[in-house]
Design a protein around this motif. Sequence first.
Motif, PDB file in Angstrom:
ATOM      1  N   UNK A  29       0.801  -1.153   0.136  1.00 28.31           N
ATOM      2  CA  UNK A  29      -0.021   0.003  -0.126  1.00 28.31           C
ATOM      3  C   UNK A  29       0.849   1.286   0.050  1.00 28.31           C
ATOM      4  N   UNK A  30       0.266   2.265  -0.554  1.00 28.22           N
ATOM      5  CA  UNK A  30       1.256   3.733  -0.579  1.00 28.22           C
ATOM      6  C   UNK A  30       2.409   3.229  -1.549  1.00 28.22           C
ATOM      7  N   UNK A  31       2.490   2.424  -2.335  1.00 28.97           N
ATOM      8  CA  UNK A  31       3.774   2.254  -2.917  1.00 28.97           C
ATOM      9  C   UNK A  31       4.564   3.221  -3.782  1.00 28.97           C
ATOM     10  N   UNK A  32       3.563   4.116  -4.503  1.00 31.30           N
ATOM     11  CA  UNK A  32       4.101   5.184  -5.407  1.00 31.30           C
ATOM     12  C   UNK A  32       4.649   6.246  -4.246  1.00 31.30           C
ATOM     13  N   UNK A  33       3.871   6.521  -3.001  1.00 30.33           N
ATOM     14  CA  UNK A  33       4.357   7.309  -2.066  1.00 30.33           C
ATOM     15  C   UNK A  33       5.699   7.072  -1.518  1.00 30.33           C
ATOM     16  N   UNK A  34       5.842   5.733  -1.325  1.00 28.95           N
ATOM     17  CA  UNK A  34       7.111   5.047  -0.898  1.00 28.95           C
ATOM     18  C   UNK A  34       8.183   5.478  -2.077  1.00 28.95           C
ATOM     19  N   UNK A  35       8.071   5.204  -3.109  1.00 32.46           N
ATOM     20  CA  UNK A  35       9.089   5.531  -4.158  1.00 32.46           C
ATOM     21  C   UNK A  35       9.211   7.038  -4.009  1.00 32.46           C
ATOM     22  N   UNK A  36       8.230   7.844  -3.943  1.00 33.28           N
ATOM     23  CA  UNK A  36       8.696   9.275  -3.903  1.00 33.28           C
ATOM     24  C   UNK A  36       9.637   9.622  -2.899  1.00 33.28           C
ATOM     25  N   UNK A  37       9.284   9.124  -1.740  1.00 31.40           N
ATOM     26  CA  UNK A  37      10.083   9.359  -0.631  1.00 31.40           C
ATOM     27  C   UNK A  37      11.515   8.724  -0.260  1.00 31.40           C
ATOM     28  N   UNK A  38      11.562   7.891  -1.035  1.00 32.42           N
ATOM     29  CA  UNK A  38      12.836   6.807  -1.127  1.00 32.42           C
ATOM     30  C   UNK A  38      14.027   7.730  -1.149  1.00 32.42           C
ATOM     31  N   UNK A  39      14.859   7.508   0.010  1.00 35.67           N
ATOM     32  CA  UNK A  39      16.214   8.059  -0.072  1.00 35.67           C
ATOM     33  C   UNK A  39      17.144   7.161  -0.219  1.00 35.67           C
ATOM     34  N   UNK A  40      18.153   7.285  -1.146  1.00 33.88           N
ATOM     35  CA  UNK A  40      19.407   6.463  -1.547  1.00 33.88           C
ATOM     36  C   UNK A  40      20.521   7.247  -1.589  1.00 33.88           C
ATOM     37  N   UNK A  41      21.714   6.829  -1.277  1.00 37.01           N
ATOM     38  CA  UNK A  41      22.810   7.523  -1.714  1.00 37.01           C
ATOM     39  C   UNK A  41      22.965   7.769  -3.187  1.00 37.01           C
ATOM     40  N   UNK A  42      22.697   6.679  -3.915  1.00 34.74           N
ATOM     41  CA  UNK A  42      23.113   6.718  -5.170  1.00 34.74           C
ATOM     42  C   UNK A  42      21.715   6.995  -6.044  1.00 34.74           C
ATOM     43  N   UNK A  43      21.884   7.970  -6.843  1.00 32.32           N
ATOM     44  CA  UNK A  43      20.644   8.251  -7.758  1.00 32.32           C
ATOM     45  C   UNK A  43      20.440   6.991  -8.825  1.00 32.32           C
ATOM     46  N   UNK A  44      21.463   6.633  -8.913  1.00 33.25           N
ATOM     47  CA  UNK A  44      21.259   5.210 -10.012  1.00 33.25           C
ATOM     48  C   UNK A  44      20.436   4.141  -9.458  1.00 33.25           C
ATOM     49  N   UNK A  45      20.715   4.096  -8.039  1.00 33.06           N
ATOM     50  CA  UNK A  45      19.751   2.716  -7.472  1.00 33.06           C
ATOM     51  C   UNK A  45      18.541   3.255  -7.466  1.00 33.06           C
ATOM     52  N   UNK A  46      18.195   4.384  -7.201  1.00 29.10           N
ATOM     53  CA  UNK A  46      16.744   5.059  -7.117  1.00 29.10           C
ATOM     54  C   UNK A  46      16.098   4.787  -8.625  1.00 29.10           C
ATOM     55  N   UNK A  47      17.049   5.051  -9.600  1.00 29.07           N
ATOM     56  CA  UNK A  47      16.367   4.920 -10.893  1.00 29.07           C
ATOM     57  C   UNK A  47      16.070   3.625 -11.186  1.00 29.07           C
ATOM     58  N   UNK A  48      16.824   2.642 -10.849  1.00 28.29           N
ATOM     59  CA  UNK A  48      16.837   1.275 -11.197  1.00 28.29           C
ATOM     60  C   UNK A  48      15.381   0.719 -10.341  1.00 28.29           C
ATOM     61  N   UNK A  49      15.405   1.118  -9.245  1.00 28.86           N
ATOM     62  CA  UNK A  49      13.869   0.634  -8.402  1.00 28.86           C
ATOM     63  C   UNK A  49      12.777   1.051  -9.142  1.00 28.86           C
ATOM     64  N   UNK A  50      12.837   2.535  -9.301  1.00 26.65           N
ATOM     65  CA  UNK A  50      11.707   3.132 -10.133  1.00 26.65           C
ATOM     66  C   UNK A  50      11.430   2.458 -11.558  1.00 26.65           C
TER      67      UNK A  50
END
Length: 234
Positions: A187-208
Amino acid sequence: MNKDKSEIYCYGVPPDLLRALIRVSGFQLGQFPFRYLGIPISYKRISIGDCSKLVEKMVATIKGWGTRKLSYAGRLVLVKSVLSQLHSYWARILIIPKGVIQRIMYICRNYLWKGGDDYHKAPLVSCESLCMDKNAGGLGVVNSQDGTCDLCGGAVETRDHLFFMCPFNSRCLKMIGNWLELDIPEQETFEWCRKLRLRSLMQKQIIIAAILALLYQIWWSRNICRLENLVIHP
């Protein structure tokens, strides 16, 4: 690419960036909604009026068959192989309004029993019976009005159910989470993605990107189940 025949479409883009895109590309700025391969494309939910071309094409197709003396079996083949495919082509891309779906079922029913797009008598067999599987005594016509989730068959299909309360989709999301070594909430998966904080921008882009690919797979599987009467398992 012919710049005189090309346009650029943007939504939610800052004015300065939009002007820069137009200047660099040389394209004209297009306006929503527009049509691509006959299908209306818009940044918001399409209306019943936007789908008028689909209904008109189905009616025109039936009128072209008007001179043919076909049996019920022959008309059933045309309903399943032609009329249903016209609807299927649109439904793979868009969420068609409920009013349009009702009109499509009305047209298919009328053609099956009368051979035209207008029929006012009670049908010989109920729509529910027609849409049952052949093994259950039906004719296998796709019931586009059924609001039940085609992936699990246990709840009404809504946006929240598809993403990701449906057991099928929930398992898919868990598989993606295991692959990424993350505990992704259902639940609230998209909000979780928006608030995701990672050191690497590439990691976040891979997850999204992985979650977006999952969204596409869910929508594709849902359409396969509904429009081609197939069952997909994760």
